[in-house]
Design a protein around this motif. Structure first.
Motif, short mmCIF file in Angstrom:
data_model
loop_
_atom_site.label_atom_id
_atom_site.label_comp_id
_atom_site.label_asym_id
_atom_site.label_seq_id
_atom_site.Cartn_x
_atom_site.Cartn_y
_atom_site.Cartn_z
N MET A 139 -7.02 -7.35 1.50
CA MET A 139 -7.39 -6.11 2.17
C MET A 139 -6.21 -5.14 2.21
SD MET A 139 -9.84 -4.48 3.74
CE MET A 139 -11.02 -5.68 4.40
N GLN A 140 -5.01 -5.65 2.46
CA GLN A 140 -3.84 -4.80 2.49
C GLN A 140 -3.57 -4.16 1.13
OE1 GLN A 140 -0.06 -6.80 3.07
NE2 GLN A 140 0.65 -5.19 4.44
N GLU A 141 -3.67 -4.96 0.07
CA GLU A 141 -3.46 -4.41 -1.26
C GLU A 141 -4.54 -3.40 -1.63
OE1 GLU A 141 -3.41 -7.80 -3.77
OE2 GLU A 141 -1.44 -8.51 -3.09
N THR A 142 -5.78 -3.64 -1.23
CA THR A 142 -6.87 -2.70 -1.52
C THR A 142 -6.66 -1.38 -0.81
OG1 THR A 142 -8.37 -4.59 -1.80
CG2 THR A 142 -9.36 -2.41 -1.52
N LEU A 143 -6.29 -1.44 0.48
CA LEU A 143 -6.05 -0.20 1.23
C LEU A 143 -4.87 0.58 0.63
CD1 LEU A 143 -6.52 -1.45 4.90
CD2 LEU A 143 -8.04 0.02 3.59
N ARG A 144 -3.82 -0.13 0.25
CA ARG A 144 -2.69 0.57 -0.36
C ARG A 144 -3.10 1.25 -1.67
NH1 ARG A 144 0.47 -3.47 -0.55
NH2 ARG A 144 1.53 -3.10 1.42
N VAL A 150 -8.35 -5.87 10.00
CA VAL A 150 -8.29 -7.19 9.36
C VAL A 150 -6.86 -7.49 8.94
CG1 VAL A 150 -9.17 -8.57 7.44
CG2 VAL A 150 -10.67 -6.95 8.60
N VAL A 151 -6.19 -6.48 8.42
CA VAL A 151 -4.79 -6.66 8.02
C VAL A 151 -3.92 -6.94 9.24
CG1 VAL A 151 -2.86 -5.60 6.79
CG2 VAL A 151 -5.20 -5.16 6.05
N GLU A 152 -4.21 -6.28 10.34
CA GLU A 152 -3.43 -6.50 11.55
C GLU A 152 -3.56 -7.94 12.03
OE1 GLU A 152 -4.75 -3.69 14.37
OE2 GLU A 152 -4.04 -1.94 13.27
N ALA A 153 -4.80 -8.46 12.04
CA ALA A 153 -4.99 -9.86 12.46
C ALA A 153 -4.27 -10.81 11.51
CB ALA A 153 -6.48 -10.18 12.51
N TRP A 154 -4.35 -10.50 10.23
CA TRP A 154 -3.66 -11.37 9.26
C TRP A 154 -2.14 -11.31 9.43
CZ3 TRP A 154 -0.71 -9.52 4.95
CH2 TRP A 154 -0.26 -10.52 4.12
N ALA A 189 0.04 11.74 9.24
CA ALA A 189 1.08 10.78 8.87
C ALA A 189 1.41 9.85 10.04
CB ALA A 189 2.32 11.50 8.39
N TRP A 190 1.36 10.37 11.28
CA TRP A 190 1.63 9.50 12.45
C TRP A 190 0.60 8.37 12.52
CZ3 TRP A 190 -1.62 8.48 16.55
CH2 TRP A 190 -1.08 7.73 17.59
N GLN A 191 -0.65 8.72 12.37
CA GLN A 191 -1.69 7.69 12.44
C GLN A 191 -1.57 6.68 11.29
OE1 GLN A 191 -5.55 9.36 12.83
NE2 GLN A 191 -6.62 7.41 12.81
N ARG A 192 -1.27 7.17 10.11
CA ARG A 192 -1.15 6.25 8.96
C ARG A 192 0.06 5.32 9.12
NH1 ARG A 192 -0.46 9.84 5.46
NH2 ARG A 192 1.81 9.71 5.31
N ASP A 193 1.20 5.88 9.51
CA ASP A 193 2.40 5.06 9.66
C ASP A 193 2.28 4.07 10.81
OD1 ASP A 193 3.41 6.48 7.56
OD2 ASP A 193 4.59 7.87 8.81
N ALA A 194 1.61 4.47 11.87
CA ALA A 194 1.40 3.55 12.99
C ALA A 194 0.53 2.37 12.56
CB ALA A 194 0.76 4.28 14.17
N ALA A 195 -0.47 2.62 11.76
CA ALA A 195 -1.32 1.53 11.26
C ALA A 195 -0.54 0.60 10.34
CB ALA A 195 -2.53 2.11 10.53
N LYS A 196 0.32 1.16 9.51
CA LYS A 196 1.13 0.32 8.64
C LYS A 196 2.12 -0.54 9.43
CE LYS A 196 1.01 3.17 4.45
NZ LYS A 196 1.83 3.94 3.47
N ALA A 197 2.65 0.00 10.50
CA ALA A 197 3.61 -0.76 11.32
C ALA A 197 2.95 -1.80 12.18
CB ALA A 197 4.42 0.20 12.19
N GLY A 198 1.62 -1.87 12.20
CA GLY A 198 0.92 -2.87 12.99
C GLY A 198 0.72 -2.48 14.43
N ALA A 199 0.81 -1.19 14.75
CA ALA A 199 0.60 -0.75 16.13
C ALA A 199 -0.87 -0.87 16.49
CB ALA A 199 1.06 0.70 16.28
N PRO A 200 -1.18 -1.32 17.71
CA PRO A 200 -2.59 -1.48 18.13
C PRO A 200 -3.21 -0.13 18.47
CG PRO A 200 -1.12 -2.15 19.89
CD PRO A 200 -0.24 -1.82 18.74
#
Length: 940
Positions: free
Chosen positions: A374-379, A412-416, A105-116
């Motif tokens: 890409m964000q909608e597909t991942l979700r 890709v979502v992070e760059a967007w 969950a830490w890794q998933r939530d960090a990715a959602k928050a845009g953490a590098p």
């Protein structure tokens, strides 16, 4: 030092610092020098200062600085996010018991928050968490394998107990070593740091496996030791292992021990039938629930139902009959198979999700997904994975692959997201600048009276705000009140002007209602009110719908009043009076006379129409014998002194020896005069005979006309002003030479001046003559008769116009025929072919005609000079051009006439001059000039 004095120095220092970016001649060179300067990683403060100065000079080069500053800004934001999630990772790793779900969950939530996650320090924390999770999973696997190894060792002991004791004695040492090694591995597993992070069920399972293994091992070794002792000493007791005991018994010389008879099972106690029925009912209810869940394919529900059935069976199993017990066992087996199928189908779904996640970044270049897609597909993929976890046991290996693929695609979502944040910041700045611009514009527009331009500017501001770009809901909720306040303050003066304009328009609507309700509609007031409305509409613009609604309300009462007036007019026109009926009948009679082509009938019909217009009673109808007109074969002649007044179009419509030009039409006042027929006789009969025939025809055509009512005597004229307007004609005729030029009619085109005043022009249709009414030749109201309706007025006007055209056409024909006969008589020197006085018109008297006849009878006796001078006098009297070769002679004659003031003018002696020309020999050129002159003179 002031800021203006330091600015050049600052620009020079900035130019030196950037390597000449400010002094570069072209934009490309400035951009290249900025790139070279940015390659050295300058300080952000320096970049901000250079961007501030360069953005107003070169936007292309400043874009590089803005992108670099935005990148630094994003990096600072990501550093803060990275620090936050690094702290969470440290706290997670510091826990003695780590839950695998929390780590994932830490890794998933960090990715959602845009953490590098791909950069330090999160990259190392991500690796440590992954390594910790892997260690926990490996330890779980080792514990499970070790349990299975304990079972296998126990099975080896059981297998050796079924063989000979010597084989068991040979394998005893190896078994001891394996058990010791298993114990050592179990101790290592329990000593692992991740042992506390495992599920609580693994430690008891491992302990129970260890205890069971040790019990089996100790029993095996004791039985084997007893077997060895019994083999050495026959008196020793046999071991408890049946196979080994039989082997020792045979070795001692005895037979194997027979198996003891099976002990009969003592009959159980009798059970109360009610309890048995209750037990079977409980088991059947649990069984029905399990069968239903199994049939519907519910994996988790079937597992729960199976557990409930086992619990019921444990309590009431002794009181269940054999048939029901068989059904229970079959249902439990089916439930176990369903649980295995659910686990297999869930893994299939997970494998498909893993393939989709790994294929997100393997798409072709043209089919690559954008940031939002890409964000909608991942979700969507993660939601599907959660649903798959709900249907079966989790699979950590597949989850690891799936999560790594999703994290890789999330870049890709992070760059967007970074781009969206940068655009949102820029759009927010633009909207704030627009709000300030609106405030400044509102202050500058104080007192502006051009409301159209004001409204146009407001619409432009609103469009710019609408097109200012996307911002987040929170930012928009922050900016929208500021914009509403600024735009409302700027729009307040315009709304006040609109409110005042609406009030004025409402007042004009009330005024229009009053005008429309008045019994007499005032056209001037309506026009003035409409002009006021138009001025108001052009000054203050309103909303289109509101303005159209007000205009409809303003126009409705006026349109209603005009419609009412039109209805009254149509109603009055529908009720035709006797006077209108008489005028219509007379107009139809004129149309019928026009169709006959008889000038006398046309004039008679016109006279009756004019009498009807004056209100006179219509004449009594003629007898049937005389209604058809003159007898067939009667010849009409022209009355003396009337033909010339009807000439309109000359020899273009009548045959002649030479081409003739069209002459001006006679005045409209001459149309109403009674005119005899203009059809000339075809033969050359005597003039007196033709006159007698004309008089006889006139008497036969004459009809008794009712006496006109006496007209009131005109009022005596008190004073008459001198009328010097164009169109006024004086009774006297001035001598020639008083024309427009200094020497009379001596002009370049050879035309002489008119016989009247210098600026006088020929009369035209509609000119006002002496004694005319206010509108030209219209007589006063008492002479015009009663007012006509619309239909009668139009009918009589069209009838009179067509009669005028017919009379003009007939007059032109008569004029052309008379002129042709005069020229033919001159050419043939035959006085009998000369037209009569009636045919020549009122301009030719009997004496003049007699002179022409004598000139033709006497033969060619006049001198050429006298004929030439007479022809020049004719051209001067007729005001027609003279040939170019005769212009000098005409000027000389004009000078000669100026010296003889007592001599008559050419306009007074044109009849005698014509006789002089006719006395001369016939010549084609002279005949053409004479035709042009007589064409105008016979018309006067």
């Amino acid at each position: 030092m002031t800021s203006t004095s330091t600015k050049p120095h600052d620009l020079q220092s900035l130019d030196t610092m950037t390597g000449g970016a400010f002094t570069a001649p072209t934009s490309g060179e400035r951009a290249q020098r900025i790139r070279d300067w940015l390659a050295g990683n300058p300080a952000p403060e320096q970049m901000q200062e250079v961007f501030k100065e360069l953005s107003g000079r070169d936007k292309g080069a400043a874009r590089l600085l803005r992108e670099k500053l935005d990148e630094l800004k994003r990096a600072r934001g990501q550093e803060a996010i990275a620090a936050e999630w690094a702290q969470k990772a440290e706290a997670l790793l510091a826990q003695p018991k780590l839950n695998i779900a929390d780590a994932l969950a830490w890794q998933r939530d960090a990715a959602k928050a845009g953490a590098p996650l791909s950069r330090e320090p999160l990259a190392s924390f991500k690796a440590r968490v992954a390594e910790r999770v892997k260690g926990i999973e490996d330890l779980q696997h080792r514990a499970q394998v070790h349990r299975e190894a304990a079972v296998l060792l126990a099975q080896r002991f059981e297998v050796l107990s079924t063989k000979g004791w010597r084989d068991a004695q040979a394998a005893e040492e190896a078994l001891r070593a394996d058990v010791a090694h298993w114990q050592q591995q179990a101790a290592d597993i329990a000593a692992d740091p991740n042992w506390s992070s495992l599920d609580a069920k693994f430690a008891p399972q491992l302990e129970s496996s260890k205890a069971q293994l040790l019990v089996v091992s100790d029993a095996f070794h004791q039985a084997l030791a007893q077997t060895v002792a019994a083999a050495e000493d026959a008196a020793a007791p046999l071991p408890p292992v049946p196979v080994w005991a039989d082997e020792l018994r045979v070795a001692r010389g005895g037979a194997p021990e027979a198996a003891p008879p099976a002990a009969q099972k003592p009959p159980g106690p009798k059970v109360d039938p009610e309890k048995r029925a209750a037990a079977q009912g409980a088991v059947e209810a649990a069984l029905a629930k399990l069968e239903q869940e199994t049939a519907e394919g519910h994996g988790k529900a079937s597992a729960g139902a199976a557990a409930a059935l086992r619990a019921v069976l444990k309590e009431h199993g002794k009181m269940v009959d054999a048939a029901l017990e068989a059904r229970v066992h079959a249902a439990l087996v089916a439930a176990g198979e369903l649980e295995g199928w659910q686990r297999w189908s869930a893994d299939k779904v997970r494998e498909e999700l893993v393939a989709k996640a790994e294929g997100l970044l393997k798409r072709p270049e043209g089919q690559a997904l954008g940031g939002r897609k890409m964000q909608e597909t991942l979700r969507s993929l993660r939601e599907q994975w959660k649903q798959a976890d709900q249907g079966g046991v989790p699979n950590h290996a597949l989850w690891k692959r799936f999560d790594e693929a999703c994290n890789e695609a999330h870049k890709v979502v992070e760059a967007w997201l970074d781009k969206v944040r940068a655009d949102a910041a820029e759009h927010r700045a633009q909207r704030l600048a627009l709000i300030e611009e609106v405030k400044a514009w509102a202050e500058a527009q104080a007192g502006n009276t051009d409301l159209k331009a004001y409204n146009r500017a407001l619409h432009q501001f609103a469009d710019r705000w609408r097109d200012a770009g996307h911002v987040g809901e929170k930012v928009f909720a922050e900016l929208q009140p500021l914009w509403n306040a600024a735009f409302g303050a700027a729009r307040a003066p315009f709304e006040a002007a609109q409110k005042a304009s609406i009030e004025r328009r409402q007042a004009m609507i009330a005024e229009a209602t009053e005008l429309g309700a008045a019994p007499m509609l005032r056209i001037d007031a309506v026009k003035a009110l409409q002009q006021r409305w138009q001025a108001e509409a052009q000054t203050v613009p309103l909303d289109r719908r509101q303005e159209q609604k007000l205009w409809d309300a303003f126009r409705a009462p006026i349109d209603e009043a005009f419609n009412r007036k039109s209805a009254e007019r149509e109603k009055a026109a529908a009720a035709m009076s006797d006077h209108d009926r008489h005028v219509l009948d007379a107009s139809k009679a004129v149309e019928a006379a026009n169709a006959t082509g008889d000038a006398q009938k046309i004039r008679a019909a016109v006279a009756r129409l004019e009498a009807a217009l004056r209100g006179e009673a219509p004449p009594a109808p003629k007898a049937a014998a005389s209604a058809d007109g003159p007898p067939v074969g009667a010849t009409d002649v022209v009355a003396p002194g009337q033909a010339a007044a009807e000439f309109s179009e000359s020899a273009e419509q009548a045959p002649g020896p030479a081409d003739a030009e069209a002459s001006p039409e006679p005045a409209a006042s001459d149309v109403a005069a009674p005119m005899p027929s203009l059809v000339a006789p075809a033969d050359g009969a005597d003039a007196s005979a033709r006159a007698d025939a004309a008089e006889a025809d006139a008497e036969s055509e004459a009809a008794p006309a009712p006496a006109a009512p006496p007209k009131p005597a005109p009022k005596p004229v008190i004073a008459v002003r001198g009328d010097d307007r164009p169109g006024n004609r004086k009774a006297e005729v001035l001598p020639a030479g008083r024309g427009n030029s200094r020497f009379g009619g001596d002009r370049r085109d050879g035309r002489g001046g008119p016989p009247g005043r210098a600026n006088e022009r020929p009369p035209r249709p509609g000119d006002r003559g002496p004694g005319a009414g206010r509108f030209g030749d219209r007589p006063p109201r008492d002479e015009r008769g009663p007012r006509l309706g619309d239909a009668a007025f139009r009918a009589q006007r069209e009838a009179l116009e067509r009669a005028d055209q017919a009379l003009r056409k007939l007059a032109a024909q008569a004029h052309g025929e008379a002129l042709t006969q005069v020229l033919g008589a001159w050419e043939q020197r035959d006085a009998s072919k000369l037209p009569s006085v009636q045919e020549l018109g009122r301009a030719v008297t009997p004496a003049v005609r007699g002179q022409w006849s004598q000139a033709l009878t006497a033969g060619p006796s006049a001198e050429a000079d006298a004929a030439a001078e007479a022809l020049l006098r004719l051209e001067m009297a007729a005001e027609v051009p003279t040939p170019a070769e005769q212009l000098e002679a005409r000027r000389a004659l004009q000078l000669k006439l100026l010296t003889r003031r007592g001599d008559p003018a050419p306009a007074q002696t044109w009849g005698q001059d014509t006789g002089t020309v006719l006395a001369a020999p016939h010549d084609a050129a002279l005949a053409r000039r004479l035709q042009n002159a007589l064409k105008a003179l016979l018309r006067k």
